[in-house]
Design a protein around this motif. Structure first.
Motif, PDB file in Angstrom:
ATOM      1  N   HIS A 279       0.830  -1.208   0.000  1.00  0.00           N
ATOM      2  CA  HIS A 279       0.000   0.000   0.000  1.00  0.00           C
ATOM      3  C   HIS A 279       0.864   1.258   0.000  1.00  0.00           C
TER       4      HIS A 279
ATOM      5  N   PHE B 191      -6.115  10.583  -3.835  1.00  0.00           N
ATOM      6  CA  PHE B 191      -6.683   9.279  -3.520  1.00  0.00           C
ATOM      7  C   PHE B 191      -7.164   9.302  -2.079  1.00  0.00           C
TER       8      PHE B 191
ATOM      9  N   SER C 122      -6.297  11.382   4.750  1.00  0.00           N
ATOM     10  CA  SER C 122      -5.683  10.377   5.620  1.00  0.00           C
ATOM     11  C   SER C 122      -6.572  10.092   6.812  1.00  0.00           C
TER      12      SER C 122
ATOM     13  N   THR D  17       0.767   4.117  -2.973  1.00  0.00           N
ATOM     14  CA  THR D  17       0.349   5.479  -2.633  1.00  0.00           C
ATOM     15  C   THR D  17       1.498   6.477  -2.789  1.00  0.00           C
TER      16      THR D  17
ATOM     17  N   VAL E 217      -7.032   0.904  -3.394  1.00  0.00           N
ATOM     18  CA  VAL E 217      -6.980   2.350  -3.202  1.00  0.00           C
ATOM     19  C   VAL E 217      -7.990   2.965  -4.165  1.00  0.00           C
ATOM     20  N   TRP E 218      -8.805   3.884  -3.655  1.00  0.00           N
ATOM     21  CA  TRP E 218      -9.803   4.593  -4.450  1.00  0.00           C
ATOM     22  C   TRP E 218      -9.166   5.889  -4.947  1.00  0.00           C
ATOM     23  N   ILE E 219      -8.986   5.978  -6.269  1.00  0.00           N
ATOM     24  CA  ILE E 219      -8.145   7.005  -6.888  1.00  0.00           C
ATOM     25  C   ILE E 219      -9.000   7.992  -7.672  1.00  0.00           C
TER      26      ILE E 219
ATOM     27  N   ARG F 229     -10.528   2.179  -9.059  1.00  0.00           N
ATOM     28  CA  ARG F 229      -9.993   1.358  -7.977  1.00  0.00           C
ATOM     29  C   ARG F 229      -8.786   0.592  -8.482  1.00  0.00           C
TER      30      ARG F 229
ATOM     31  N   LYS G 143      -6.862   7.790   1.476  1.00  0.00           N
ATOM     32  CA  LYS G 143      -5.886   7.020   2.228  1.00  0.00           C
ATOM     33  C   LYS G 143      -6.595   6.264   3.334  1.00  0.00           C
ATOM     34  N   ARG G 144      -6.724   4.970   3.149  1.00  0.00           N
ATOM     35  CA  ARG G 144      -7.393   4.114   4.116  1.00  0.00           C
ATOM     36  C   ARG G 144      -6.476   2.955   4.490  1.00  0.00           C
ATOM     37  N   ASN G 145      -6.888   2.168   5.459  1.00  0.00           N
ATOM     38  CA  ASN G 145      -5.996   1.149   6.021  1.00  0.00           C
ATOM     39  C   ASN G 145      -6.617  -0.237   6.042  1.00  0.00           C
TER      40      ASN G 145
END
Length: 549
Positions: free
Chosen positions: A387, A401, A510, A391, A410-412, A455, A403-405
């Motif tokens: 990841h 994008f 984030s 990123t 990743v949603w761009i 995605r 920023k998730r965990n």
């Protein structure tokens, strides 16, 4: 080529097929125009993009069969292209790299070793005979213990409430069939995993009603594509005003494709909303163990102290994502409602899991030490590293994008690469990536209301990530040069300025709760922001060295 083959809500298969045949030659719809239509007239995409102009009704198939034959959206088209031209480092280095299919390709070494150990190899008569359609009791007991532990259930979960099927797609199909009558609907927030549309429609003729989410940030404690009860209420009310019966709500947690993890208070709000309206809630937690950063905490519905409506709350999970084995078809449902359990079990005749696989899954789930000390540690570290690589590359490109965990994706935001901001343009960009041998998933496949979101799957080996990102960079840089050349010929482009402003709101968002700001961004975020601004045509003119000094 990007017209949507769609099904009018509330119609049977024959009427739907007549509508599709009548669509030949029509173009794609503007998303705002679609949302403005009455729900009764609005068409719900079957599976992304199809070509009604190419459609030929088969005399050998029923109306239902013809519609099933028509599922040829971008997901299927790209998937077929990938399998016909797979990248291989040695045999086919110019083949397609698959960043579109949500698979974890980082842990095959760990899983293959564990699944071939001696305790996995059992072949006794009960495993070769018909089981209880809900699954062998030894497996259901193990699933109950597993979910009790990892979902942090306040009390031990019961094996009698567990049902085993061959994957969560089958679970969606079975639940939609037993909870809804043909023509009724299920409520879901967009964007969402598009395969659900196919799962609930093809067998049960059940439609989806959309609560549209968007990327706008409306306050300090909001985030892009945030699901709220207000949005659910509006979508439900709109459907009811059009005479559409909504029977259930689907929640994806962690969410695919956004990567959002719902807080306990959010889950409570969603479940209370469903209780007020007597809606069943289908909670898909298939990525629950794929939260790869310590700063993020997943909360399972099964871990809540009290469910608002336990008889209408149904939770599903499977091993395909969290254990990197998409090819082993195994999904499980936990429901306290025995009427629902028995109805779904009657459909397990068509969706059963073979005995030897049930044994292997039970052995896997009971090996708590290996899961905690070996597998999850390695998996989370590998997901986090992959990841970070993807990123960081996006930051270098100046591409916004979320920023998730959690999850593999990743949603761009590629909206700045669309000149007119249409789904037709999005489709052209998707095909351009595919022509350059990298498969992504475009936003339309997830019913996103804003053209330009994509995605990307990052759970892959380093050499494929590097080459795939090189191919993405090539496409984006070519597209950027084209847009700059067009803008020189047509210098007045106020709509592009507005689009850039809205994009800046979601740049490198984030964490879960709040948008990033100058006070808490890390150095990489700030570098990416500067690179984004430098790509703007008038940035250097407006921001001189004297101003910075």
């Amino acid at each position: 080529s990007s017209s949507s083959v769609t099904v009018p809500q509330g119609l049977d298969f024959s009427q739907a097929l007549s509508e599709i045949v009548g669509m030949r030659g029509r173009g794609g719809s503007n998303p705002q125009e679609v949302k403005a239509q009455p729900l009764g007239e609005r068409r719900v995409d079957l599976h992304g993009f199809c070509k009604p102009s190419d459609f030929q009704r088969s005399p050998y198939l029923s109306a239902r069969g013809n519609i099933a034959n028509l599922f040829c959206g971008t997901t299927e088209e790209g998937y077929k292209a990938y399998h016909a031209d797979k990248y291989d480092e040695d045999m086919n280095p110019n083949g397609i790299i698959n960043f579109g299919t949500s698979e974890n390709k980082l842990c095959f070494d760990l899983m293959s070793k564990r699944l071939t150990q001696t305790d996995m190899n059992l072949m006794e008569p009960p495993l070769l005979q018909y089981p209880d359609w809900k699954g062998h009791m030894f497996l259901r007991e193990e699933v109950a213990r597993f979910l009790t532990y990892y979902c942090k259930a306040p009390a031990p979960l019961k094996a009698e409430n567990v049902i085993v099927l061959n994957g969560c797609g089958s679970l969606f199909s079975a639940l939609a069939t037993v909870l809804c009558d043909p023509g009724e609907a299920v409520l879901i927030a967009t964007p969402f995993y598009g395969g659900i549309t196919q799962s609930v429609f093809l067998y049960g003729n059940v439609k989806l009603v959309y609560a549209y989410l968007d990327s706008k940030i409306t306050g300090t404690n909001t985030r892009p594509f945030q699901l709220t009860v207000e949005k659910l209420e509006k979508a439900l009310q709109d459907a009811q005003e059009e005479g559409i019966t909504v029977k259930a709500l689907i929640l994806l947690n962690p969410q695919n494709p956004l990567g959002d993890i719902y807080s306990l208070s959010e889950l409570q709000d969603y479940l209370e909303f469903a209780k007020r309206h007597e809606l069943h809630v289908i909670v898909d937690e298939i990525y629950m163990l794929s939260v790869f950063d310590e700063s993020a905490t997943f909360h399972s519905v099964l871990g809540m102290d009290r469910l608002p409506d336990p008889q209408r709350t149904h939770v599903m999970w499977g091993i395909s994502k969290d254990f990197a084995v998409n090819g082993i078809r195994f999904g499980t449902l936990y429901t306290e409602n025995q009427d629902v359990a028995n109805a779904v079990a009657s459909l397990c005749y068509f969706h059963g899991v073979c005995g030897p696989v049930q044994h292997k899954v039970a052995q896997l789930l009971k090996d708590r030490d290996w899961i905690n000390q070996v597998y999850l540690r390695a998996n989370h570290a590998r997901l986090k590293a992959a990841h970070t690589y993807v990123t960081d590359e996006l930051k270098m490109l100046g591409v916004p994008f979320l920023k998730r965990n959690a999850g593999f994706f990743v949603w761009i935001d590629f909206r700045k690469y669309l000149k007119t901001g249409t789904f037709e343009e999005e489709m052209l960009l998707w095909r351009r990536f595919l022509d350059n041998k990298v498969l992504l998933s475009c936003g339309k496949a997830f019913e996103c209301s804003e053209p330009g979101w994509f995605r990307i799957i990052f759970a892959d080996k380093t050499h494929r990530l590097q080459l795939g990102m090189q191919r993405i960079r090539k496409v984006l840089e070519e597209r950027e040069r084209e847009i700059l050349a067009e803008e020189k010929e047509q210098p007045c482009q106020s709509d592009q300025d507005e689009k850039a402003d809205s994009t800046d709101e979601v740049i490198f968002v984030s964490r879960h709760q709040e948008p990033a700001c100058a006070g808490n961004s890390n150095l990489g975020d700030l570098i990416g922001l500067l690179q984004q601004q430098m790509r703007s045509s008038d940035w250097l003119q407006k921001n001189t060295a004297e101003q910075f000094a």
